[in-house]
Design a protein around this motif. Structure first.
Motif, PDB file in Angstrom:
ATOM      1  N   LYS A  53       0.853  -1.187   0.000  1.00  0.00           N
ATOM      2  CA  LYS A  53       0.000   0.000   0.000  1.00  0.00           C
ATOM      3  C   LYS A  53       0.885   1.231   0.000  1.00  0.00           C
ATOM      4  O   LYS A  53       1.788   1.369   0.835  1.00  0.00           O
ATOM      5  CB  LYS A  53      -0.881  -0.016   1.242  1.00  0.00           C
ATOM      6  CG  LYS A  53      -1.987   1.009   1.204  1.00  0.00           C
ATOM      7  CD  LYS A  53      -2.862   0.873   2.440  1.00  0.00           C
ATOM      8  CE  LYS A  53      -3.973   1.898   2.446  1.00  0.00           C
ATOM      9  NZ  LYS A  53      -4.814   1.757   3.633  1.00  0.00           N
ATOM     10  N   CYS A  54       0.631   2.131  -0.947  1.00  0.00           N
ATOM     11  CA  CYS A  54       1.425   3.361  -1.011  1.00  0.00           C
ATOM     12  C   CYS A  54       1.024   4.264   0.158  1.00  0.00           C
ATOM     13  O   CYS A  54      -0.151   4.580   0.327  1.00  0.00           O
ATOM     14  CB  CYS A  54       1.175   4.073  -2.335  1.00  0.00           C
ATOM     15  SG  CYS A  54       1.928   5.704  -2.401  1.00  0.00           S
ATOM     16  N   PRO A  55       1.985   4.697   0.978  1.00  0.00           N
ATOM     17  CA  PRO A  55       1.636   5.520   2.134  1.00  0.00           C
ATOM     18  C   PRO A  55       1.150   6.914   1.757  1.00  0.00           C
ATOM     19  O   PRO A  55       0.530   7.600   2.562  1.00  0.00           O
ATOM     20  CB  PRO A  55       2.950   5.603   2.916  1.00  0.00           C
ATOM     21  CG  PRO A  55       4.021   5.288   1.943  1.00  0.00           C
ATOM     22  CD  PRO A  55       3.423   4.407   0.892  1.00  0.00           C
ATOM     23  N   LYS A  56       1.400   7.337   0.509  1.00  0.00           N
ATOM     24  CA  LYS A  56       1.015   8.691   0.113  1.00  0.00           C
ATOM     25  C   LYS A  56      -0.380   8.718  -0.516  1.00  0.00           C
ATOM     26  O   LYS A  56      -1.197   9.542  -0.137  1.00  0.00           O
ATOM     27  CB  LYS A  56       2.052   9.245  -0.873  1.00  0.00           C
ATOM     28  CG  LYS A  56       1.970  10.745  -1.059  1.00  0.00           C
ATOM     29  CD  LYS A  56       3.066  11.235  -1.981  1.00  0.00           C
ATOM     30  CE  LYS A  56       2.863  12.672  -2.383  1.00  0.00           C
ATOM     31  NZ  LYS A  56       3.774  13.037  -3.495  1.00  0.00           N
ATOM     32  N   CYS A  57      -0.641   7.821  -1.487  1.00  0.00           N
ATOM     33  CA  CYS A  57      -1.925   7.869  -2.190  1.00  0.00           C
ATOM     34  C   CYS A  57      -2.833   6.688  -1.857  1.00  0.00           C
ATOM     35  O   CYS A  57      -3.937   6.596  -2.379  1.00  0.00           O
ATOM     36  CB  CYS A  57      -1.711   7.958  -3.695  1.00  0.00           C
ATOM     37  SG  CYS A  57      -1.107   6.435  -4.438  1.00  0.00           S
ATOM     38  N   ALA A  58      -2.353   5.773  -0.992  1.00  0.00           N
ATOM     39  CA  ALA A  58      -3.122   4.619  -0.515  1.00  0.00           C
ATOM     40  C   ALA A  58      -3.469   3.607  -1.612  1.00  0.00           C
ATOM     41  O   ALA A  58      -4.310   2.742  -1.417  1.00  0.00           O
ATOM     42  CB  ALA A  58      -4.376   5.069   0.227  1.00  0.00           C
ATOM     43  N   VAL A  72       9.096   3.023  -7.063  1.00  0.00           N
ATOM     44  CA  VAL A  72       8.401   4.317  -7.117  1.00  0.00           C
ATOM     45  C   VAL A  72       6.938   4.029  -7.425  1.00  0.00           C
ATOM     46  O   VAL A  72       6.644   3.255  -8.338  1.00  0.00           O
ATOM     47  CB  VAL A  72       9.003   5.238  -8.209  1.00  0.00           C
ATOM     48  CG1 VAL A  72       8.206   6.528  -8.326  1.00  0.00           C
ATOM     49  CG2 VAL A  72      10.456   5.542  -7.908  1.00  0.00           C
ATOM     50  N   CYS A  73       6.017   4.631  -6.645  1.00  0.00           N
ATOM     51  CA  CYS A  73       4.590   4.407  -6.873  1.00  0.00           C
ATOM     52  C   CYS A  73       4.216   4.888  -8.277  1.00  0.00           C
ATOM     53  O   CYS A  73       4.459   6.047  -8.623  1.00  0.00           O
ATOM     54  CB  CYS A  73       3.760   5.147  -5.827  1.00  0.00           C
ATOM     55  SG  CYS A  73       1.992   5.094  -6.146  1.00  0.00           S
ATOM     56  N   PRO A  74       3.608   4.010  -9.112  1.00  0.00           N
ATOM     57  CA  PRO A  74       3.290   4.421 -10.495  1.00  0.00           C
ATOM     58  C   PRO A  74       2.207   5.484 -10.563  1.00  0.00           C
ATOM     59  O   PRO A  74       2.093   6.194 -11.542  1.00  0.00           O
ATOM     60  CB  PRO A  74       2.827   3.114 -11.156  1.00  0.00           C
ATOM     61  CG  PRO A  74       2.519   2.177 -10.050  1.00  0.00           C
ATOM     62  CD  PRO A  74       3.264   2.624  -8.830  1.00  0.00           C
ATOM     63  N   ARG A  75       1.387   5.606  -9.484  1.00  0.00           N
ATOM     64  CA  ARG A  75       0.311   6.591  -9.535  1.00  0.00           C
ATOM     65  C   ARG A  75       0.767   7.981  -9.059  1.00  0.00           C
ATOM     66  O   ARG A  75       0.563   8.968  -9.750  1.00  0.00           O
ATOM     67  CB  ARG A  75      -0.870   6.119  -8.689  1.00  0.00           C
ATOM     68  CG  ARG A  75      -2.015   7.107  -8.717  1.00  0.00           C
ATOM     69  CD  ARG A  75      -3.192   6.649  -7.949  1.00  0.00           C
ATOM     70  NE  ARG A  75      -4.022   5.756  -8.747  1.00  0.00           N
ATOM     71  CZ  ARG A  75      -5.245   5.379  -8.375  1.00  0.00           C
ATOM     72  NH1 ARG A  75      -5.746   5.783  -7.239  1.00  0.00           N
ATOM     73  NH2 ARG A  75      -5.959   4.588  -9.130  1.00  0.00           N
ATOM     74  N   CYS A  76       1.397   8.044  -7.846  1.00  0.00           N
ATOM     75  CA  CYS A  76       1.686   9.366  -7.278  1.00  0.00           C
ATOM     76  C   CYS A  76       3.181   9.683  -7.230  1.00  0.00           C
ATOM     77  O   CYS A  76       3.582  10.741  -6.748  1.00  0.00           O
ATOM     78  CB  CYS A  76       1.102   9.474  -5.876  1.00  0.00           C
ATOM     79  SG  CYS A  76       1.993   8.530  -4.633  1.00  0.00           S
ATOM     80  N   GLN A  77       4.002   8.760  -7.743  1.00  0.00           N
ATOM     81  CA  GLN A  77       5.465   8.945  -7.789  1.00  0.00           C
ATOM     82  C   GLN A  77       6.120   9.003  -6.399  1.00  0.00           C
ATOM     83  O   GLN A  77       7.218   9.534  -6.259  1.00  0.00           O
ATOM     84  CB  GLN A  77       5.862  10.216  -8.585  1.00  0.00           C
ATOM     85  CG  GLN A  77       5.254  10.298  -9.971  1.00  0.00           C
ATOM     86  CD  GLN A  77       5.587   9.089 -10.836  1.00  0.00           C
ATOM     87  OE1 GLN A  77       6.725   8.674 -10.933  1.00  0.00           O
ATOM     88  NE2 GLN A  77       4.575   8.476 -11.425  1.00  0.00           N
ATOM     89  N   HIS A  78       5.434   8.448  -5.392  1.00  0.00           N
ATOM     90  CA  HIS A  78       6.062   8.370  -4.071  1.00  0.00           C
ATOM     91  C   HIS A  78       7.273   7.441  -4.152  1.00  0.00           C
ATOM     92  O   HIS A  78       7.196   6.366  -4.722  1.00  0.00           O
ATOM     93  CB  HIS A  78       5.057   7.836  -3.041  1.00  0.00           C
ATOM     94  CG  HIS A  78       5.679   7.505  -1.716  1.00  0.00           C
ATOM     95  ND1 HIS A  78       6.087   8.488  -0.841  1.00  0.00           N
ATOM     96  CD2 HIS A  78       6.010   6.313  -1.138  1.00  0.00           C
ATOM     97  CE1 HIS A  78       6.616   7.898   0.237  1.00  0.00           C
ATOM     98  NE2 HIS A  78       6.583   6.580   0.073  1.00  0.00           N
ATOM     99  N   HIS A  79       8.396   7.880  -3.593  1.00  0.00           N
ATOM    100  CA  HIS A  79       9.617   7.079  -3.629  1.00  0.00           C
ATOM    101  C   HIS A  79       9.729   6.217  -2.366  1.00  0.00           C
ATOM    102  O   HIS A  79       9.935   6.746  -1.280  1.00  0.00           O
ATOM    103  CB  HIS A  79      10.840   7.989  -3.766  1.00  0.00           C
ATOM    104  CG  HIS A  79      11.016   8.535  -5.155  1.00  0.00           C
ATOM    105  ND1 HIS A  79      10.000   9.161  -5.840  1.00  0.00           N
ATOM    106  CD2 HIS A  79      12.091   8.515  -5.987  1.00  0.00           C
ATOM    107  CE1 HIS A  79      10.447   9.521  -7.036  1.00  0.00           C
ATOM    108  NE2 HIS A  79      11.705   9.144  -7.153  1.00  0.00           N
TER     109      HIS A  79
END
Ligand code: ZN
Length: 314
Positions: A53-58, A72-79
């Motif tokens: 689970k991406c901590p930035k965009c869930a 890197v999250c493909p949706r919000c680019q969270h590293h």
């Protein structure tokens, strides 16, 4: 239904029957509710080891996709954090990396004992991470060029800098100076390793002294700051690069916000310890997304070693 329950109560003789009568008395709806927890447990079971689970965009990101995208999250680019071996693999040409001082291990000079002794802590982390300490150093090819490369790993005791991290980096820098190689250090650290007391603090001066000789030889040093780079590491080699790059959203600073607020007695601007804020204020030269780091390093190295670009511009 009601009549049957009355009969049992009034008679109070049948010992075998009560087992049969209570079910009709209890609400059927309670049975209908029971499957819910089951479905919850199923939900918990499925994602383990497959999704993160991406901590930035869930967003739930498929682990394979995350690995292919260099974490890197493909949706919000969270590293997401990356291990040192994965990082080296993503930067260096295959089969060109020669690791240095791979077996160097810390010594518990102070016989430090907190919740656990430093020696047992080291053993635990060595087992769980497969690393000997918080940095991997060596020489490898990035693009067409050989470069000295040091990559820190936050998963080993918070990327803290003890005598091994300092010594390995100092030797790397000295090798780079000796062989006339450009130097790249990718940092991530919570700071000095307190288990080693003064010995960890000495590494700040040692690494910077080695860097001074590297600079005297007119060789480029690129410092890449990743989330988080703080305290003793930021206060020494990480902040003295000829070029300082950072990953988007990385937390970069020296002390924590509370300590700074108490010391300065001043209101701190929002986000003052992020890569973006520090770019605006001139500490960092560029923010580079992870996937672009390798091509950018190649570009900067060729610019700084050959001076190709100014020649073309002229
Ligand atoms: Zn995301």
């Amino acid at each position: 239904m009601a009549s049957s329950s009355f009969t049992k109560k009034t008679l109070g003789l049948d010992t075998a029957e009560p087992a049969l009568t209570p079910p009709p008395v209890t609400n059927n709806t309670s049975f209908a509710k029971k499957p819910k927890p089951r479905s919850k447990s199923k939900k918990r079971d499925i994602p383990e080891g497959l999704w993160t689970k991406c901590p930035k965009c869930a967003t739930m990101v498929f682990d394979k996709e995350l690995d292919e995208n260099l974490k890197v999250c493909p949706r919000c680019q969270h590293h997401f954090p990356v291990g040192s071996r994965e990082r080296i693999h993503s930067l260096v040409e295959t089969c060109t990396f020669e690791e240095m001082d791979a077996d160097m291990v810390s010594v518990d000079v102070l016989n430090f004992t907190g919740v656990a002794s430093y020696t047992t802590k080291l053993e635990e982390y060595q087992k769980s991470t497969g690393l000997k300490d918080a940095v991997i150093t060596g020489v490898g090819k990035i693009g067409e060029r050989r470069a000295a490369l040091g990559v820190m790993d936050f998963s080993f005791l918070g990327g803290s800098m003890g005598s091994v991290v300092g010594e390995k980096l100092a030797r790397l820098i000295e090798r780079a100076t000796e062989k006339a190689l450009p130097l790249i250090i990718i940092s991530t650290s919570g700071g000095a390793r307190m288990y080693e007391g003064m010995f960890s603090l000495m590494q700040m001066a040692k690494t910077c002294a080695a860097l001074a000789y590297h600079a005297k030889a007119r060789l480029p040093y690129l410092s890449v700051l990743t989330h988080p780079t703080t305290a003793g590491v930021m206060a020494s080699y990480a902040s003295v690069g000829d070029l300082i790059l950072a990953e988007p959203g990385a937390m970069i600073g020296f002390a924590g916000p509370r300590v700074i607020k108490d010391t300065t007695q001043a209101e701190l601007p929002p986000g003052f310890q992020t890569a973006e804020f520090l770019l605006d204020h001139g500490l960092i030269d560029a923010i580079v997304p992870r996937r672009e780091i390798k091509p950018r390093l190649i570009e900067y190295l060729s610019f700084m070693t050959d001076g190709q670009k100014p020649a073309v511009a002229a």
